[in-house]
Design a protein around this motif. Structure first.
Motif, mmCIF file in Angstrom:
data_model
loop_
_atom_site.group_PDB
_atom_site.id
_atom_site.type_symbol
_atom_site.label_atom_id
_atom_site.label_comp_id
_atom_site.label_asym_id
_atom_site.label_seq_id
_atom_site.Cartn_x
_atom_site.Cartn_y
_atom_site.Cartn_z
ATOM 1 N N TRP A 7 0.825 -1.212 0.000
ATOM 2 C CA TRP A 7 0.000 0.000 0.000
ATOM 3 C C TRP A 7 0.856 1.258 0.000
ATOM 4 N N GLY A 8 0.883 1.953 -1.129
ATOM 5 C CA GLY A 8 1.559 3.229 -1.236
ATOM 6 C C GLY A 8 3.062 3.188 -1.383
ATOM 7 N N VAL A 9 3.672 2.008 -1.461
ATOM 8 C CA VAL A 9 5.126 1.944 -1.603
ATOM 9 C C VAL A 9 5.492 2.312 -3.045
ATOM 10 N N ARG A 10 6.483 3.161 -3.167
ATOM 11 C CA ARG A 10 6.946 3.605 -4.485
ATOM 12 C C ARG A 10 7.994 2.620 -4.989
ATOM 13 N N VAL A 11 7.739 2.038 -6.160
ATOM 14 C CA VAL A 11 8.606 1.007 -6.739
ATOM 15 C C VAL A 11 9.185 1.528 -8.051
ATOM 16 N N LEU A 12 10.509 1.504 -8.154
ATOM 17 C CA LEU A 12 11.155 1.852 -9.415
ATOM 18 C C LEU A 12 11.369 0.555 -10.180
ATOM 19 N N LEU A 13 10.739 0.436 -11.342
ATOM 20 C CA LEU A 13 10.858 -0.749 -12.193
ATOM 21 C C LEU A 13 11.731 -0.401 -13.379
ATOM 22 N N GLY A 43 -1.395 -3.799 -8.615
ATOM 23 C CA GLY A 43 -2.465 -4.541 -7.960
ATOM 24 C C GLY A 43 -2.142 -4.903 -6.518
ATOM 25 N N PHE A 44 -0.848 -4.986 -6.187
ATOM 26 C CA PHE A 44 -0.431 -5.236 -4.799
ATOM 27 C C PHE A 44 -0.470 -3.957 -3.978
ATOM 28 N N GLY A 45 -0.732 -2.826 -4.628
ATOM 29 C CA GLY A 45 -0.768 -1.542 -3.930
ATOM 30 C C GLY A 45 0.452 -0.682 -4.160
ATOM 31 N N GLY A 46 1.386 -1.152 -4.983
ATOM 32 C CA GLY A 46 2.601 -0.384 -5.245
ATOM 33 C C GLY A 46 2.365 0.724 -6.255
ATOM 34 N N LEU A 47 3.087 1.811 -6.090
ATOM 35 C CA LEU A 47 3.069 2.921 -7.043
ATOM 36 C C LEU A 47 4.283 2.732 -7.945
ATOM 37 N N VAL A 48 4.055 2.285 -9.160
ATOM 38 C CA VAL A 48 5.137 1.877 -10.044
ATOM 39 C C VAL A 48 5.586 3.038 -10.922
ATOM 40 N N GLU A 49 6.889 3.268 -10.917
ATOM 41 C CA GLU A 49 7.507 4.225 -11.826
ATOM 42 C C GLU A 49 8.460 3.433 -12.712
ATOM 43 N N GLU A 50 8.242 3.516 -14.001
ATOM 44 C CA GLU A 50 9.090 2.776 -14.942
ATOM 45 C C GLU A 50 10.252 3.635 -15.396
ATOM 46 N N GLN A 51 11.406 3.007 -15.488
ATOM 47 C CA GLN A 51 12.586 3.612 -16.106
ATOM 48 C C GLN A 51 13.101 2.602 -17.118
ATOM 49 N N HIS A 52 13.646 3.116 -18.204
ATOM 50 C CA HIS A 52 14.091 2.236 -19.274
ATOM 51 C C HIS A 52 15.587 2.375 -19.551
ATOM 52 N N MET A 62 11.309 0.335 -2.982
ATOM 53 C CA MET A 62 11.829 -0.884 -3.589
ATOM 54 C C MET A 62 12.302 -0.577 -5.002
ATOM 55 N N VAL A 63 13.266 -1.371 -5.448
ATOM 56 C CA VAL A 63 13.708 -1.318 -6.830
ATOM 57 C C VAL A 63 13.574 -2.718 -7.420
ATOM 58 N N MET A 64 13.033 -2.780 -8.636
ATOM 59 C CA MET A 64 12.907 -4.043 -9.366
ATOM 60 C C MET A 64 13.595 -3.862 -10.714
ATOM 61 N N MET A 65 14.279 -4.916 -11.158
ATOM 62 C CA MET A 65 14.993 -4.824 -12.431
ATOM 63 C C MET A 65 14.806 -6.097 -13.233
ATOM 64 N N ASP A 66 14.385 -5.934 -14.485
ATOM 65 C CA ASP A 66 14.334 -7.047 -15.429
ATOM 66 C C ASP A 66 15.718 -7.113 -16.065
ATOM 67 N N CYS A 67 16.557 -7.938 -15.518
ATOM 68 C CA CYS A 67 17.978 -7.985 -15.889
ATOM 69 C C CYS A 67 18.216 -8.418 -17.334
ATOM 70 N N ASP A 68 17.327 -9.197 -17.913
ATOM 71 C CA ASP A 68 17.528 -9.701 -19.270
ATOM 72 C C ASP A 68 17.654 -8.564 -20.279
#
Length: 146
Positions: free
Chosen positions: A16-22, A40-49, A67-73
């Motif tokens: 709920w309300g956590v800002r996630v850098l994807l 859908g889990f409540g995260g506020l997603v900001e995409e970077q490319h 949180m930070v998430m990274m699609d390493c591929d």
């Protein structure tokens, strides 16, 4: 940069309300799927490319992200993702991280050490993404329950 928010307001949402850098490929279907699920889990997603733009955003606002998430591929594989995370850690950034990669073999990793990244096999399933997301935010959930 795009921001996504969940359409429904549910107090039981994990992030709920956590800002996630994807950090992910802008044209990939799995990026849209991950974004939709995390929202859908409540995260506020900001995409970077772009890797260095993402790192600059994180370092400019270290307390603004949860949180930070990274699609390493998309960025050269799991080793490249671990190297980028190592650079961030060396700069003093201490947020939970989830690294997604098709190179994750044998089993996904949910380490107890908060500074170690959670490793999820790509393409990520809804269940493993949920478990990884909850594991990354476990300290936040404990404080929220108290």
């Amino acid at each position: 940069m795009q921001m996504f928010r969940p359409m429904e307001e549910d107090a039981a949402l994990v992030g709920w309300g956590v800002r996630v850098l994807l950090l992910a490929d802008p044209g990939a279907n799995r990026t849209e799927e991950i974004t939709r699920r995390v929202a859908g889990f409540g995260g506020l997603v900001e995409e970077q490319h772009e890797l260095f733009a993402a790192m600059a955003a994180l370092l400019d606002d270290p307390s603004g992200y949860g949180m930070v998430m990274m699609d390493c591929d998309f960025f050269g594989g799991l080793e490249a993702g671990q190297r980028a995370l190592s650079l961030l850690r060396g700069s003093g950034l201490r947020l939970p991280a989830i690294l997604l990669s098709s190179e994750v073999k044998g089993g996904q990793s949910f380490p107890e050490d908060r500074l170690e990244p959670i490793l999820l096999r790509a393409p990520v399933s809804a269940v493993s993404l949920r478990v990884g997301f909850e594991h990354a935010l476990r300290e936040r959930m404990i404080w929220r329950a108290a």
